[in-house]
Structure formats: structure tokens, C-alpha cells
Design a protein around this motif. Structure first.
Motif, PDB file in Angstrom:
ATOM      1  N   TYR A   1       0.837  -1.204   0.000  1.00  0.00           N
ATOM      2  CA  TYR A   1       0.000   0.000   0.000  1.00  0.00           C
ATOM      3  C   TYR A   1       0.870   1.252   0.000  1.00  0.00           C
ATOM      4  CZ  TYR A   1      -4.097  -2.855   1.302  1.00  0.00           C
ATOM      5  OH  TYR A   1      -5.117  -3.760   1.331  1.00  0.00           O
ATOM      6  N   LEU A   2       1.936   1.250   0.789  1.00  0.00           N
ATOM      7  CA  LEU A   2       2.842   2.391   0.815  1.00  0.00           C
ATOM      8  C   LEU A   2       3.454   2.627  -0.561  1.00  0.00           C
ATOM      9  CD1 LEU A   2       4.788   1.672   4.145  1.00  0.00           C
ATOM     10  CD2 LEU A   2       2.780   3.107   3.848  1.00  0.00           C
TER      11      LEU A   2
ATOM     12  N   ALA B   1       9.308   9.269  -4.268  1.00  0.00           N
ATOM     13  CA  ALA B   1      10.231   8.155  -4.510  1.00  0.00           C
ATOM     14  C   ALA B   1      10.283   7.163  -3.358  1.00  0.00           C
ATOM     15  CB  ALA B   1      11.632   8.708  -4.797  1.00  0.00           C
ATOM     16  N   ASP B   2      10.089   7.641  -2.143  1.00  0.00           N
ATOM     17  CA  ASP B   2      10.288   6.814  -0.946  1.00  0.00           C
ATOM     18  C   ASP B   2       8.951   6.339  -0.389  1.00  0.00           C
ATOM     19  OD1 ASP B   2      11.105   5.613   1.381  1.00  0.00           O
ATOM     20  OD2 ASP B   2      11.799   7.463   2.351  1.00  0.00           O
ATOM     21  N   PRO B   3       8.672   5.034  -0.403  1.00  0.00           N
ATOM     22  CA  PRO B   3       7.429   4.537   0.197  1.00  0.00           C
ATOM     23  C   PRO B   3       7.317   4.818   1.686  1.00  0.00           C
ATOM     24  CG  PRO B   3       8.415   2.867  -1.216  1.00  0.00           C
ATOM     25  CD  PRO B   3       9.430   3.964  -1.045  1.00  0.00           C
ATOM     26  N   LEU B   4       8.445   5.073   2.347  1.00  0.00           N
ATOM     27  CA  LEU B   4       8.426   5.369   3.774  1.00  0.00           C
ATOM     28  C   LEU B   4       8.575   6.863   4.062  1.00  0.00           C
ATOM     29  CD1 LEU B   4      10.435   2.330   5.179  1.00  0.00           C
ATOM     30  CD2 LEU B   4       8.004   2.812   5.507  1.00  0.00           C
ATOM     31  N   ASP B   5       8.347   7.682   3.055  1.00  0.00           N
ATOM     32  CA  ASP B   5       8.223   9.123   3.293  1.00  0.00           C
ATOM     33  C   ASP B   5       7.127   9.335   4.339  1.00  0.00           C
ATOM     34  OD1 ASP B   5       6.825  11.824   2.739  1.00  0.00           O
ATOM     35  OD2 ASP B   5       8.611  11.989   1.473  1.00  0.00           O
ATOM     36  N   ARG B   6       7.346  10.262   5.263  1.00  0.00           N
ATOM     37  CA  ARG B   6       6.375  10.462   6.340  1.00  0.00           C
ATOM     38  C   ARG B   6       4.976  10.738   5.813  1.00  0.00           C
ATOM     39  NH1 ARG B   6       5.469  11.816  11.724  1.00  0.00           N
ATOM     40  NH2 ARG B   6       3.592  13.109  11.882  1.00  0.00           N
TER      41      ARG B   6
ATOM     42  N   TYR C   1      -1.312   6.302   4.851  1.00  0.00           N
ATOM     43  CA  TYR C   1      -1.751   4.906   4.987  1.00  0.00           C
ATOM     44  C   TYR C   1      -2.422   4.643   6.324  1.00  0.00           C
ATOM     45  CZ  TYR C   1      -1.787  -0.056   5.787  1.00  0.00           C
ATOM     46  OH  TYR C   1      -2.204  -1.324   6.120  1.00  0.00           O
ATOM     47  N   TRP C   2      -1.825   5.073   7.410  1.00  0.00           N
ATOM     48  CA  TRP C   2      -2.378   4.737   8.728  1.00  0.00           C
ATOM     49  C   TRP C   2      -3.610   5.565   9.072  1.00  0.00           C
ATOM     50  CZ3 TRP C   2      -1.140   0.256  10.384  1.00  0.00           C
ATOM     51  CH2 TRP C   2       0.151  -0.249  10.245  1.00  0.00           C
TER      52      TRP C   2
ATOM     53  N   PRO D   1      -6.368   2.962  -0.627  1.00  0.00           N
ATOM     54  CA  PRO D   1      -5.332   2.188   0.072  1.00  0.00           C
ATOM     55  C   PRO D   1      -4.957   2.765   1.426  1.00  0.00           C
ATOM     56  CG  PRO D   1      -4.341   3.513  -1.648  1.00  0.00           C
ATOM     57  CD  PRO D   1      -5.829   3.674  -1.790  1.00  0.00           C
ATOM     58  N   VAL D   2      -5.914   2.805   2.328  1.00  0.00           N
ATOM     59  CA  VAL D   2      -5.724   3.266   3.686  1.00  0.00           C
ATOM     60  C   VAL D   2      -5.913   2.064   4.606  1.00  0.00           C
ATOM     61  CG1 VAL D   2      -8.169   3.909   3.938  1.00  0.00           C
ATOM     62  CG2 VAL D   2      -6.443   5.037   5.357  1.00  0.00           C
ATOM     63  N   HIS D   3      -5.300   2.109   5.767  1.00  0.00           N
ATOM     64  CA  HIS D   3      -5.365   0.947   6.661  1.00  0.00           C
ATOM     65  C   HIS D   3      -6.801   0.569   7.003  1.00  0.00           C
ATOM     66  CE1 HIS D   3      -3.979  -1.930   9.613  1.00  0.00           C
ATOM     67  NE2 HIS D   3      -4.709  -1.357  10.556  1.00  0.00           N
ATOM     68  N   ALA D   4      -7.678   1.548   7.134  1.00  0.00           N
ATOM     69  CA  ALA D   4      -9.077   1.253   7.443  1.00  0.00           C
ATOM     70  C   ALA D   4      -9.709   0.386   6.367  1.00  0.00           C
ATOM     71  CB  ALA D   4      -9.870   2.549   7.601  1.00  0.00           C
TER      72      ALA D   4
END
Length: 268
Positions: free
Chosen positions: A78-79, A89-94, A100-101, A145-148
Motif C-alpha cells: 500500500y505504501l 520516490a520513498d514509500p516510507l516518506d512520512r 496509509y495509517w 489504500p488506507v489501513h481502514a
């Protein structure tokens, strides 16, 4: 949203404060703080909860956090999808992790077609034909594509948690979704919070009146939420406090939860 009036804080109940870095956490640390609780229960991700907790409470070794995050086979794709749709570029960008969360406008840039393609690639082979028909229809109906969405739509149709059972599925979904809770008091390493639970009412998923619960926030005084005060609102994932929510973050979490509830209820 019903919230109880916070009592006056009892200084005797306050333990040592968490040694967390000043300012908002970066993306990998934020991901770890939400991912830790289900990971410690053995529900998802690599079998290394102690490393996840340690990195999430000390500011984190970037390479180690990224290695751990990529082991979350449910969340990480999802990220990647959110990042690609937004040219990040970064899936873990804040910004991506937060979207997502909790939910954010970044999700609206994921087209229904791209989301449907991702769901098809990931879940079609392990989903019954009847359940897939509903899951495939979710993106055009507002699924994002959100956690919910993952909790309310994918989990009950696909069942991705290790050892998940049909019994108690609503309780499991409620624990798995990111909830919000207003802090009433601190008792040792726990917080007493007012949370809004998920219930099945007349055959439909709904947010019920708020209830008082105790959730974990620290281990020996070390945790993710720092010096919390009565009246603060924290996010809760699998009965663990993940972060103190700003007013904007709380609004987004509530709005996106309600939106994905509407999508999920179309298939009940």
C-alpha cells in the motif's frame, strides 16, 4: 463522538517519561510505531518485535527500520502504491506513512483503476469468487489504500492475519483498525482512554458510543507518545498508543474511517 470529561491528573500515577526524540518522527519511525503492536502479537511482519520497538523509541536506525518495514507484506505494498501515485520516490516518506495509517488527500491520487489492479495482483488468487466480486468493486465505490480499508474490506474477505478465526471477527477488526481515544488518566504504563468501538448494528458496521478502555503506552516508562496529558487524543492500534494526534490528524482519521465503513457496508 462522545468523550468523557477528563479528571484532574494525579501526579502519583505518572511514571518516568519516554526517551523519544523531539519533534514529529520521520516516516520509518512512524511506520514502526503503528506496526509494533500487531507485530509483537505475531500477527504480521518479521519476527523481530524487540528490534521494532527499540528502533521506534530511540529515533531509529534508518536502514534497520526499512528492512523491518519491507517485511510487512500487508502494509508495504500500500505504501508503494500511494508513493507511486503521488510521485514520491520513498514509500516510507512520512507523508505516505501518515496517509496509509490515518488517511490524507494523497489517497485521492490513487486512481480506482490502479488500486483495483493492485488488489487483483495481491489478493485475487487467494480470494473466493463471491468475495472477490465485492472486493473488486470497492475502488470505484470509494475504497482507497488506507489501513481502514484493509481492515474493513480486505481482512474479512481474505483473512491475512496469522491464525485468524471467524469467531470474534468484529472484535478483531476493531482491535486492528486504528482508533482514536481521548486520554482520561495515566496509570503506570497504561492510559485510560475514551475510545469509539466498532459494532455490528442491524447487519451493518457502525461506530458505537464511546467506551472507557485501558491501553498500553509504555514499557518501563519507554513508549511512543511522550508526556501525555488528560485531554490529549492518541491513536490506538491493537490496544497500544501510537502517537498523540493533532486536530487535523484526528479529523482525517475519523473521516477516512467513516468513508471506508460506507464502502465496507455495501458488501455486507
Amino acid at each position: 463522538m462522545q468523550l468523557a470529561t477528563p479528571p484532574s491528573p494525579d501526579p502519583r500515577a505518572r511514571g518516568p517519561q519516554a526517551p523519544i526524540a523531539d519533534g514529529p518522527p520521520n516516516g520509518p519511525v512512524l511506520f514502526a510505531r503503528y506496526a509494533y503492536s500487531p507485530n509483537r502479537l505475531g500477527l504480521c511482519g518479521p519476527d523481530d518485535a524487540e528490534a521494532l520497538f527499540g528502533e521506534a523509541t530511540t529515533g531509529g536506525d534508518d536502514r534497520e527500520l526499512r528492512r523491518l518495514a519491507q517485511g510487512f507484506e500487508g502494509a508495504y505494498p500500500y505504501l508503494q502504491l500511494i508513493a507511486a501515485a503521488n510521485g514520491i520516490a520513498d514509500p516510507l516518506d512520512r507523508r505516505v506513512v501518515d496517509a496509509y495509517w490515518l488517511g490524507s488527500p494523497l489517497l485521492d491520487r490513487v486512481t480506482p483503476g490502479a488500486f483495483a489492479d493492485s488488489l487483483r495482483e495481491r489478493f485475487r488468487p487467494r480470494t473466493r469468487a463471491t468475495a472477490w466480486r465485492w472486493l473488486e468493486a470497492a475502488p470505484p465505490a470509494g475504497g482507497r489504500p488506507v489501513h481502514a480499508f484493509h481492515v474493513l474490506d480486505v481482512f474479512p474477505k481474505v483473512g491475512l492475519m496469522r491464525g485468524e478465526q471467524a469467531d470474534g471477527v468484529i472484535e478483531t477488526m476493531d482491535a486492528c483498525r486504528v482508533r482514536w481515544g481521548r486520554v482520561l488518566e495515566r496509570i503506570d504504563d497504561q492510559l485510560v482512554v475514551n475510545v469509539v468501538p466498532l459494532r455490528l448494528v442491524d447487519g451493518r458496521l457502525a461506530l458505537a458510543p464511546a467506551e472507557v478502555r485501558r491501553v498500553s503506552a509504555w514499557r518501563g516508562g519507554t513508549g511512543f507518545v511522550g508526556d501525555v496529558e488528560p485531554g490529549d487524543v492518541v491513536s490506538v492500534h491493537w490496544d497500544w498508543a501510537c502517537e498523540v494526534l493533532t486536530a487535523d490528524a484526528l479529523r482525517r482519521l475519523i473521516e477516512w474511517t467513516r468513508a471506508q465503513l460506507t464502502v465496507a457496508n455495501q458488501s455486507l
